[in-house]
Design an enzyme around this catalytic site. Structure first.
Site, PDB file in Angstrom:
ATOM      1  N   HIS A 203       0.808  -1.222   0.000  1.00  0.00           N
ATOM      2  CA  HIS A 203       0.000   0.000   0.000  1.00  0.00           C
ATOM      3  C   HIS A 203       0.841   1.272   0.000  1.00  0.00           C
ATOM      4  CE1 HIS A 203       0.435  -0.147   4.523  1.00  0.00           C
ATOM      5  NE2 HIS A 203       0.404   1.166   4.384  1.00  0.00           N
TER       6      HIS A 203
ATOM      7  N   ASP B 278       0.252  -7.694   1.608  1.00  0.00           N
ATOM      8  CA  ASP B 278       0.666  -6.288   1.655  1.00  0.00           C
ATOM      9  C   ASP B 278       2.191  -6.147   1.687  1.00  0.00           C
ATOM     10  OD1 ASP B 278       0.257  -3.573   1.541  1.00  0.00           O
ATOM     11  OD2 ASP B 278      -0.129  -3.324   3.687  1.00  0.00           O
TER      12      ASP B 278
ATOM     13  N   GLY C 214       3.067   6.741   7.832  1.00  0.00           N
ATOM     14  CA  GLY C 214       4.444   6.935   7.365  1.00  0.00           C
ATOM     15  C   GLY C 214       5.375   5.856   7.869  1.00  0.00           C
ATOM     16  N   ASN C 215       4.991   5.180   8.983  1.00  0.00           N
ATOM     17  CA  ASN C 215       5.776   4.056   9.481  1.00  0.00           C
ATOM     18  C   ASN C 215       5.599   2.807   8.628  1.00  0.00           C
ATOM     19  OD1 ASN C 215       5.607   5.312  12.649  1.00  0.00           O
ATOM     20  ND2 ASN C 215       7.434   4.158  12.090  1.00  0.00           N
ATOM     21  N   SER C 216       4.555   2.778   7.813  1.00  0.00           N
ATOM     22  CA  SER C 216       4.268   1.585   7.004  1.00  0.00           C
ATOM     23  C   SER C 216       5.475   1.183   6.179  1.00  0.00           C
ATOM     24  CB  SER C 216       3.090   1.853   6.076  1.00  0.00           C
ATOM     25  OG  SER C 216       1.886   1.973   6.799  1.00  0.00           O
TER      26      SER C 216
ATOM     27  N   LEU D 106      -7.361 -25.163  -2.199  1.00  0.00           N
ATOM     28  CA  LEU D 106      -8.263 -26.302  -2.097  1.00  0.00           C
ATOM     29  C   LEU D 106      -9.521 -26.117  -2.940  1.00  0.00           C
ATOM     30  CD1 LEU D 106      -8.138 -26.944   1.768  1.00  0.00           C
ATOM     31  CD2 LEU D 106      -6.655 -27.891  -0.018  1.00  0.00           C
ATOM     32  N   GLY D 107      -9.895 -24.863  -3.176  1.00  0.00           N
ATOM     33  CA  GLY D 107     -11.101 -24.592  -3.940  1.00  0.00           C
ATOM     34  C   GLY D 107     -12.359 -24.584  -3.100  1.00  0.00           C
TER      35      GLY D 107
END
Length: 386
Positions: free
Chosen positions: A123, A153, A225-227, A285-286
């Site tokens: 992100h 992510d 901003g730490n992401s 597995l579906g």
């Protein structure tokens, strides 16, 4: 749901010893002529506090050079609108296209390879036209996007550098709740910010932040901003990639003591796959699943809420050829003998299964236990369930 300064237990204990020493010394060294009390610090306690402070400082010096600031420049296309000039005449004017505009977001990243491989969050870089990486020593590099995995992510960038500072990976499975950690990143664009806290919890899942969740929870201050920044242990090794914060009612805001980080073992595995081919492989597995509820548990005749309800089956998926009764209530209890606890735990378990391998499912169907065997597939990019 979005993406605190904590005084460590060791510091609190040390402070308690310090205060106790002051009280003891002041009582034994009081001025008998005036009645005044002269507090005197315990030299050993102060020395211990200084050693603890020096430990944090050493960790910060080790880690900060490997944590970078990432600026992502994005072009936002202009909207198609009616010419406002004709509003006075009742509207109906020609369509106009507003000019494109530029937007910039700021995040963090961690150098994990001396040749310039950087791990961050998807992100942070999603939709970016250009990426600019700034190191703690102010050097700047244009960055190339190597690969992204929106389901966890995780994203990987590459800059052209040599002998760059690196944050070494650690084993996040060895972490315990209560372990002291430091977070390093660029909250609100303030690069090389270091905060400290503990591991508050492990295995946070089913939060709706990403498709595959196994978050570490920390009270180390994490803000916008730490992401993509680093969560490190007392050896200064990378035990997580800071990803999100939880705030009241899911509103936008800053740190409230609940930060989430992708554990290093997961981030390391995904980033290696992205670096070595750009695509993440997961088992499938579906099955479309739902969490167990009290009503479903009662209806099925089970005594606890372990397991997940099988809601639907992909006809062309690995489970599509198995015998299923459309009228039956099927609860998946175990996969390869491992108890299924929740949809999130099951999703992570299935993702780790190698496509093409044999999988045994333990089911509860219409009051009876049964086992079926299938061959795991390779999860397509756009499917639900596991």
């Amino acid at each position: 749901m979005n993406r605190n300064l904590f005084f460590p237990v060791a510091s609190a204990l040390a402070l308690g010893l310090f205060v106790g020493a002051c009280v003891h010394n002041s009582a034994s060294n009081s001025n008998t002529s005036t009645g005044a009390i002269e507090p005197r610090a315990n030299a050993q306690t102060i020395g211990d506090l200084k050693k603890l402070s020096a430990t944090y400082a050493d960790i910060a010096k080790k880690v900060t050079p490997a944590v970078v600031n990432i600026q992502a420049q994005k072009t936002i296309p202009g909207r198609i609108v009616r010419d406002p000039f004709f509003d006075f005449f009742g509207g109906g004017g020609p369509l106009l296209r507003e000019p494109d505009r530029q937007a910039q977001s700021v995040g963090s990243g961690v150098i994990v390879n001396a040749d310039g491989v950087i791990v961050t969050n998807n992100h942070v870089v999603e939709g970016a036209d250009t990426l600019l990486v700034t190191l703690s020593d102010k050097r700047r590099f244009p960055a190339k996007l190597v690969g992204v995995d929106p389901m966890t992510d995780v994203a990987v960038l590459k800059i052209q550098g040599q002998n760059l500072p690196v944050a070494p990976w650690a084993d996040s499975d060895k972490l315990q709740v209560g372990d002291i950690v430091l977070a390093v990143g660029s909250p609100f664009g303030l690069s090389s910010t270091v905060t400290q806290g503990i591991i508050s919890a492990k295995g946070r899942r089913d939060l709706g932040i990403s498709a595959y969740e196994d978050f570490l929870q920390t009270d180390a201050a994490i803000n916008p901003g730490n992401s993509g920044g680093a969560l490190v242990d007392l050896d200064g090794d990378l035990i997580g990639i800071n990803t999100a914060i939880l705030t009241a009612n899911g509103q936008q805001g800053g740190n409230q003591g609940i930060g989430l980080a992708i554990p290093s073992n997961l981030a390391h595995k995904i980033s290696d796959q992205l670096s070595n081919g750009g695509r993440v492989t997961r088992g499938w597995l579906g099955l479309v699943i739902e969490p167990m509820t009290a009503d479903v548990t009662k209806q099925s005749g089970l005594r606890d809420t372990n397991g997940v309800l099988v809601k639907a089956i992909y006809a062309r998926g690995p489970a599509g050829n198995l015998p299923w009764d459309e009228q039956s209530l099927d609860v998946l209890l175990k996969v390869n003998g491992i108890v299924v606890e929740s949809p999130g735990q099951l999703g992570n378990m299935v993702a780790d299964i190698k496509p093409g391998s044999k999988v045994t499912l333990s089911l509860w169907s219409n009051g009876q236990a049964r086992e079926v065997t299938l061959i795991a597939g390779n999860r397509p990019s756009r499917v639900q369930g596991v």
